[in-house]
Scaffold this motif. Structure first.
Motif, mmCIF file in Angstrom:
data_model
loop_
_atom_site.group_PDB
_atom_site.id
_atom_site.type_symbol
_atom_site.label_atom_id
_atom_site.label_comp_id
_atom_site.label_asym_id
_atom_site.label_seq_id
_atom_site.Cartn_x
_atom_site.Cartn_y
_atom_site.Cartn_z
ATOM 1 N N ILE A 78 34.644 34.179 52.175
ATOM 2 C CA ILE A 78 33.771 35.220 51.440
ATOM 3 C C ILE A 78 32.593 34.609 50.633
ATOM 4 N N PRO A 79 31.964 35.653 50.203
ATOM 5 C CA PRO A 79 30.535 34.925 49.480
ATOM 6 C C PRO A 79 30.934 34.162 48.106
ATOM 7 N N ALA A 80 30.052 33.189 47.755
ATOM 8 C CA ALA A 80 30.153 32.546 46.686
ATOM 9 C C ALA A 80 30.421 33.287 45.564
ATOM 10 N N GLY A 81 31.224 32.624 44.436
ATOM 11 C CA GLY A 81 31.787 33.653 43.570
ATOM 12 C C GLY A 81 32.898 34.442 43.427
ATOM 13 N N HIS A 82 33.330 34.606 44.822
ATOM 14 C CA HIS A 82 34.489 35.293 45.165
ATOM 15 C C HIS A 82 35.855 34.214 45.357
ATOM 16 N N PRO A 83 36.519 33.955 44.165
ATOM 17 C CA PRO A 83 37.589 33.031 44.306
ATOM 18 C C PRO A 83 38.408 32.955 45.545
ATOM 19 N N GLU A 84 38.632 31.874 46.202
ATOM 20 C CA GLU A 84 39.732 31.812 47.291
ATOM 21 C C GLU A 84 40.718 30.386 46.710
ATOM 22 N N TYR A 135 40.284 36.588 45.057
ATOM 23 C CA TYR A 135 39.791 37.954 45.495
ATOM 24 C C TYR A 135 40.414 38.698 46.518
ATOM 25 N N THR A 177 29.649 24.968 45.025
ATOM 26 C CA THR A 177 30.770 26.205 44.882
ATOM 27 C C THR A 177 30.939 26.617 46.459
ATOM 28 N N PHE A 237 30.446 42.124 55.907
ATOM 29 C CA PHE A 237 30.950 41.407 54.858
ATOM 30 C C PHE A 237 32.566 42.142 54.527
ATOM 31 N N GLN A 291 36.256 36.576 36.183
ATOM 32 C CA GLN A 291 36.654 37.079 37.571
ATOM 33 C C GLN A 291 36.401 35.759 38.395
ATOM 34 N N GLU A 292 35.679 34.808 37.932
ATOM 35 C CA GLU A 292 35.213 33.619 38.816
ATOM 36 C C GLU A 292 36.407 32.465 38.477
ATOM 37 N N GLU A 341 26.903 33.771 40.760
ATOM 38 C CA GLU A 341 27.569 34.326 42.093
ATOM 39 C C GLU A 341 28.143 35.632 41.956
ATOM 40 N N ASN A 342 29.238 35.782 41.105
ATOM 41 C CA ASN A 342 30.005 36.869 41.226
ATOM 42 C C ASN A 342 30.611 37.031 39.677
ATOM 43 N N GLU A 345 35.124 24.586 42.400
ATOM 44 C CA GLU A 345 34.228 23.889 41.823
ATOM 45 C C GLU A 345 34.318 22.725 42.092
#
Lengths: 380, 380, 380, 380
Positions: free
Chosen positions: C314-320, B322, C298, B16, B279-280, B261-262, C284
């Motif tokens: 990237i994984p859930a909760g890591h905002p793009e 992120y 999400t 990752f 952060q989210e 989630e994070n 969201e």
């Protein structure tokens, strides 16, 4: 259902919580305020009573007079119960006297000034056979009812973690020195007891953990802070908690969290799901799941449980708040008291009572004890 | 500004964080990935390298080979620095070897497997005179820069309280037994060190407190939990913290907070104002004040500081997340390394380095030590 | 997968969208910027190119020179495609020339200056057999992909209502008179065409409606506003829309909605469910249902579709955010172009192209036509 | 301040809005419900009255009887005013009769069944000299008062754009065929008038625009929809609006916006600032500015205006909602009526009245007229 008659102790002009209790009692139309000992002087009690449309001869000089005189009224006129909305040091004596004279009691929280008083009052309540209500209002919020119902049905699985906070900022400055009465008594141990913010709002956080999870906090380690200059009571605290089933968590409260208004929020995590509720927008219950996306419950919304709906008065999307939750206590008490008077009680009270009051006092004492011993773990 | 050449250690297929580092390095166009020892076997390293358009002869079997061979390339071709994106137990050796051979180092967090390694690496970095980057990415989020700038300018006054949490739920089930590599090494002390969730994400929370407040956590009392069956490392923790100026707070982290989630969030309260960042939804900084209403800062928004804007690439309202924050580390390192190569460094690094890495390891050790001693207060 | 070579037209220093295209092209490592005609003068083009690490002999004075010279390079060096990031009046000519010389084209939106040019370009693209990308970026946001996938699978049932808005405030003042280049050309019909805010952002709203619902807007009634002093193009508009299946809706856009940053939001209501997406917090997707509570999807979260996940890194909760969505266009184009070059194209493009470009121009013309005729209904 | 006596017309068991009016009237303790004609049959009226603790002889068979008999009671017992909470077709007659017999009137919205009735009632009210209240409740929400106060003080400058929506989903299915009474009368033109969702909630949106901006909507172009099978009245609508000062906007309403609960939201943009308010979380007013960041006002929060605070009962952070806003109408009416009875009225009513009622009917008629004429612009 008969209409009930309420007498009020405290809650004169300038009181915050007195008016909250009155609105809550009025809201559903089952309770009339008929008398009161509203203030510490007869003149101010009378003045407060007049503004509330109370008959002058039922505006009493003090609670002793009120209980004595009301007792002698015919049963069709006499108050049915008292609501005690005074500072903490004035809970025990009026509650005791009311119960000893056959009046049911609604009492603000925390229960008493000292833990000793709490145990004593518990014995008095239990031996009286009368109803006793402690007005922890947040459990009566529809979405908290929803959360608890889901926990008890096992939807979230075994509870593992709790994060709860109750953050306010109104004592960030030395408000107690400005003549603000709410601030003044809360920082005074002779009126508040050994807990400051701890007793005032920490107890709400404690109560909410135990109510929503159905689990007791059995052990805690606390670090209390006194940030306001010359304060002798805590105005902030951080607490590690352990629940009876092995769950762990953290509980944080403050009245010096500058800018926070009334930020009570709780998150509970199980091994099947979790929920978060925030008091400042109370009409949402966020739930999360292993195998489906995050889901939001709303009062009277799709799939909301019938128990939660019974704590709500209007359709989904029409926000209800603090006062409605508070009024739910009075509504459920009114129903319960009617059943009591009819001699047919259907199940237990669905509002907090003397047990929750004693738990709250034990929580206060455990926190202070831990904090004074370098945050050692203390059992409740 | 010259383009820089990066060699990567770890980050092969299935990783990752490797791809995160590569995206971050690419994003601003100042860095080329020229070589790598991507995996534990030569074949897989080669396969990963090909997919990344790396010349085959620069896909190395291991980091030792890479450092050796790159060192012998002409300076116009040779990599300038290595990025170490392996599990924790594989940070120290490659970092040491790279530094000893004159290569600058970018290293993922936490710094090393053990505190001893951390101190040792600190000495090596300091004596090398080379640049060392630790990729704590959250400080490079524009609104965290905004918060820190406002704290340092005294806008929030004296800091009194901190509430920070980093909640994830991905280890709620025994993911480590399913072949998921990310989970497997994180629950294995031989690869992770003595901290589980503590090292993985607790260190981010710790770092964010110290970065935003400019204050050190000097003392803590921790209660770590191991909820996953047969886990030997923590997967959850609650920590009381005390800062060097007398502020107090609570820090909670978890990888068994099911459904999260994070969810990294921090609130800092001073005696003039306070802020909250989540952060989210990282593009908002909520601030609160004694004498004006709640105010929301956004990247490149009205009144946002120039320092925050320098961590943002696009106009207000265009969310960055992120990856952009991560890329800011590489961007600022690229600028710094150019200055270094030019022999004219303008001020200190604006990214985390060896000092933050050692602090993080000390935090891990203090938490474990406290938790093993019934949550006694431990100094960092 | 081979690496692709990009030439850029426009996007010199001071450009906003040029740098966005470059970041987007770089992010996944499959595209190299190898040449450019970045500015209107050779000197500024060269200066821009140098800052971008472009070889000096490939920094061209203008797009004609670039196409001519690149064409003559060996096929292993020659650019594969051009990215056109100039104001609207400079889309048609370079696109046409590039296509006529065998270069694929990535072009910013709206497609062209006039509807006539749009139709002409459509013919050229279609007869060329080359790939053409229009960079409407919002469809490449993971949660928009999720929404569309759910619509197409019928989860929301028959669509009945759409409410879409794209509100910005940056032209609330006469920014065009301050030397700000972005503002200056957008209010100038010789560079923008007949639509102001309409062409710049109204077309995004239009595109998003058609993309998410899979339905065409067949009729509209528009009321455009010109609030900025001396503006000849619209800076605001409100539009009634009707979709091909009988659904109705409203579309509102503005660049004088003071204080709005980039508030693009869409809600779509079917007879089985509905969704809402807001660009400023794009990670969201709120969905609502007849028989279950509101549900939040999400990126990479539980139950998110595989198609949506393929637009997330990237994984859930890591905002793009904005840049990642933009980069998805380039990534998917790079994959598609590789397939094209291999002679094996797997299915249609999953990015917007010439058809969407022509639709957008038709939308602009229908709105202006309607507004000039007292908001009469006009067909698209 | 004397206590006032209310008689209710409609609002028997199963009514939604009747109980809302009763809660609202009770909440502040200045109004007693003393009599009612609650239902269409004497038996059901009696049954409803008993549950409300009304004396049996004051539970009337119909409004004519109530007005006749109450009129003949001594002035110390007689009701002071009537509250009309019936469907729209039953507003005019009881209002007229009450006024003609000297009773003040509180009436639910929309004002009447037809525009003709509205004009007629306006004449009757004006000639009566009595008080008339129309219960548009949203203007009595504290943050709407805050918004209006800020608009009137010019803080947002010249208003340019309005975006308002009122979206519900409860009529997404044919609820009217299930025996649900609320749905049944709303889709029946003989009870609702010529507007369906338009009259029920579109009027709230219209009223909120004019209340918050202090500007009249002078022209509109509407596209009404009938999505429910066999419906003869609109259940959805989209409207272009123009305000008297040249501002433009869009207004969208629906009762088939599946999954929406009660999503009323308004954004108003001026040339100095803007605001957004959302009914489902009513305790926030978001404001945006040219030269400072986004700012959030809360009831009784820092910097909230005194007028807004007078519409709030409890400290900041304690959410108030729909019922409290509704109760503000009754509270302010009670104060006003007391002044009236004392012959000393201090300024105009701060609740909606007959004028707002007539405006709402004009809005309904203009929308229907426009929609039937292919969305031609129609003046109000």
């Amino acid at each position: 259902m008969r209409k009930l008659r309420m007498g009020m102790i405290g809650g004169g002009q300038g009181s915050f919580i007195g008016e909250v209790h009155r609105i809550a009692a009025r809201l559903d139309g089952h309770i009339d305020l008929v008398c009161g000992a509203f203030s510490s002087t007869p003149e101010r009690s009378l003045e407060s009573g007049r503004a509330l449309h109370i008959q002058e001869n039922r505006c009493y000089a003090n609670f002793e007079e009120m209980i004595e005189k009301e007792k002698n009224l015919p049963s069709t006129e006499r108050m049915d119960f008292v609501a005690i909305v005074t500072p903490n040091h004035m809970h025990f004596s009026p509650a005791k006297l009311a119960l000893q004279n056959g009046f049911h009691v609604v009492c603000d929280k925390p229960l008493t000034l000292t833990l000793e008083e709490a145990f004593s009052l518990e014995r008095i309540v239990n031996s009286s056979g009368l109803l006793f209500v402690l007005t922890h209002n947040y459990p009566s919020s529809p979405m908290i009812q929803q959360a608890r119902a889901m926990v008890l049905e096992g939807e979230f699985g075994q509870i593992r973690k709790v994060v709860v906070q109750y953050l306010q900022g109104w004592l960030s400055t030395a408000l107690e020195n400005t003549g603000q009465k709410q601030a003044a008594w809360r920082v005074d141990p002779s009126k508040s007891g050994i807990g400051g913010a701890l007793g005032d709002i920490g107890t709400h956080a404690h109560n909410l953990v135990e109510f929503t999870t159905g689990l007791k906090i059995v052990e805690l380690a606390a670090d209390l802070g006194k940030f306001g200059k010359n304060r002798v009571l805590d105005d902030d605290g951080n607490v590690l908690i352990r629940l009876e089933n092995g769950a762990k968590g953290s509980l944080s409260f403050s009245q010096i969290a500058l800018g926070e208004e009334n930020n009570l929020a709780i998150s509970v995590y199980g091994d099947k799901g979790s929920f978060t509720w925030r008091q400042e927008n109370p009409n949402e219950l966020v739930t999360r799941w292993l195998d489906k996306p995050k889901t939001i419950y709303t009062p009277n919304g799709v799939s909301t449980s019938s128990i939660a709906s019974s704590f709500s008065r209007i359709p989904a999307g029409h926000p209800e708040g603090y006062l409605e939750a508070f009024a739910n206590i009075y509504k459920n008490f009114a129903i319960h008291l009617n059943e009591y008077l009819d001699g047919k009680m259907n199940g237990p009270a669905n509002y907090p009572g003397i047990k929750e009051g004693v738990r709250g006092m034990q929580f206060i004492y455990a926190c202070v004890n831990s904090s004074e011993n370098n945050s050692d773990w203390k059992k409740i």
